[in-house]
Design a protein around this motif. Sequence first.
Motif, mmCIF file in Angstrom:
data_model
loop_
_atom_site.group_PDB
_atom_site.id
_atom_site.type_symbol
_atom_site.label_atom_id
_atom_site.label_comp_id
_atom_site.label_asym_id
_atom_site.label_seq_id
_atom_site.Cartn_x
_atom_site.Cartn_y
_atom_site.Cartn_z
ATOM 1 N N PRO A 53 -12.002 -2.944 3.602
ATOM 2 C CA PRO A 53 -12.870 -4.300 3.476
ATOM 3 C C PRO A 53 -13.649 -4.366 4.616
ATOM 4 C CG PRO A 53 -10.355 -4.660 3.330
ATOM 5 C CD PRO A 53 -10.625 -3.156 3.787
ATOM 6 N N LEU A 54 -13.807 -3.651 5.708
ATOM 7 C CA LEU A 54 -14.823 -3.862 6.579
ATOM 8 C C LEU A 54 -16.077 -3.198 6.309
ATOM 9 C CD1 LEU A 54 -12.508 -2.955 9.814
ATOM 10 C CD2 LEU A 54 -13.293 -5.160 9.165
ATOM 11 N N PHE A 55 -16.124 -2.480 5.203
ATOM 12 C CA PHE A 55 -17.262 -1.680 4.792
ATOM 13 C C PHE A 55 -17.357 -2.144 3.169
ATOM 14 C CE2 PHE A 55 -15.011 0.919 7.682
ATOM 15 C CZ PHE A 55 -15.968 1.293 8.694
ATOM 16 N N GLY A 56 -16.740 -3.017 2.780
ATOM 17 C CA GLY A 56 -17.114 -3.799 1.400
ATOM 18 C C GLY A 56 -16.273 -2.904 0.429
ATOM 19 N N TYR A 57 -15.217 -2.240 0.780
ATOM 20 C CA TYR A 57 -14.636 -1.419 -0.439
ATOM 21 C C TYR A 57 -12.920 -1.771 -0.292
ATOM 22 C CZ TYR A 57 -18.938 1.258 -0.729
ATOM 23 O OH TYR A 57 -20.323 1.777 -0.722
ATOM 24 N N PHE A 58 -12.349 -1.435 -1.020
ATOM 25 C CA PHE A 58 -10.931 -1.832 -1.680
ATOM 26 C C PHE A 58 -9.776 -0.832 -1.780
ATOM 27 C CE2 PHE A 58 -7.811 -3.810 -4.133
ATOM 28 C CZ PHE A 58 -7.299 -4.674 -3.402
ATOM 29 N N GLN A 59 -8.769 -0.931 -1.397
ATOM 30 C CA GLN A 59 -7.615 0.143 -1.818
ATOM 31 C C GLN A 59 -6.431 -0.627 -1.629
ATOM 32 O OE1 GLN A 59 -6.456 3.611 0.548
ATOM 33 N NE2 GLN A 59 -6.581 4.762 -1.682
ATOM 34 N N ALA A 60 -5.524 -0.920 -2.686
ATOM 35 C CA ALA A 60 -4.059 -1.638 -2.787
ATOM 36 C C ALA A 60 -3.339 -0.920 -3.580
ATOM 37 C CB ALA A 60 -4.131 -2.916 -2.892
ATOM 38 N N GLU A 61 -2.107 -0.786 -3.378
ATOM 39 C CA GLU A 61 -0.908 -0.575 -4.384
ATOM 40 C C GLU A 61 0.537 -1.286 -4.377
ATOM 41 O OE1 GLU A 61 -0.166 3.997 -5.428
ATOM 42 O OE2 GLU A 61 1.613 3.254 -4.190
ATOM 43 N N PHE A 62 0.965 -1.530 -5.653
ATOM 44 C CA PHE A 62 2.263 -2.133 -5.623
ATOM 45 C C PHE A 62 3.282 -1.080 -6.325
ATOM 46 C CE2 PHE A 62 5.831 -3.985 -8.576
ATOM 47 C CZ PHE A 62 6.349 -4.825 -7.341
ATOM 48 N N GLU A 63 4.153 -0.850 -5.541
ATOM 49 C CA GLU A 63 5.271 0.235 -6.068
ATOM 50 C C GLU A 63 6.413 -0.174 -5.993
ATOM 51 O OE1 GLU A 63 6.454 4.892 -4.647
ATOM 52 O OE2 GLU A 63 5.310 3.535 -3.160
ATOM 53 N N ARG A 64 7.285 0.067 -7.119
ATOM 54 C CA ARG A 64 8.730 -0.137 -7.276
ATOM 55 C C ARG A 64 9.391 0.780 -7.707
ATOM 56 N NH1 ARG A 64 11.568 -4.865 -8.149
ATOM 57 N NH2 ARG A 64 13.503 -4.507 -9.372
#
Length: 198
Positions: A53-64
Amino acid sequence: MRHRHVVTASLGILIVGLSFLPAALGAQGTLREQTAGKAARPQQIIAVNPFLPLFGYFQAEFERKLKDNLSVALGGSVAPWNNDYANLDAKLRLYPQDRALEGLGFSAGLGMARAKQDNTYDVCTPQPSCTPVERAGQWTTAPTVSIETQYQWLMGRSRSTAVTVGGGAKRYFFSDDAAVGGLMRVLPTARLTIGWGF
């Protein structure tokens, strides 16, 4: 005399019973600790990359967790290659060591992606008398398939902090026109996330 024998026998039984009490309490405590340890193991993890996010981008995950060796995940990212790629993926992840959510994992995923093509220029004639007009690149959508290898650590006393590193590759099924617009059809993927297990 008989009364004295009864009292002596009762005291003997009481002493023997009390001698087993510490062992019984210790076993109960050990069982409680084991049960608490199992209950403390997370069944799902929410993770993000805190740096992108500091560079304007994003990565996230939900794992079950599904089974001891299997989990399902839903991930999203906006990746900064030559063009902007926005991805949403559903993944099935195998843990060969039968410790789902922890250790080495291999995943295969299906998803959808949106990407922005390069800017284009209108060609006009005759060249000396006109100026080409720049047109903003168009967004296009395509399905994707991906493979990924990762390693995930569960840290802390409650094992609720997850740190994950990994990498793989993704295939984008863009049309021929989109490929001409500068979009790549196969790209490497990378993962560095910190998460919370619960």
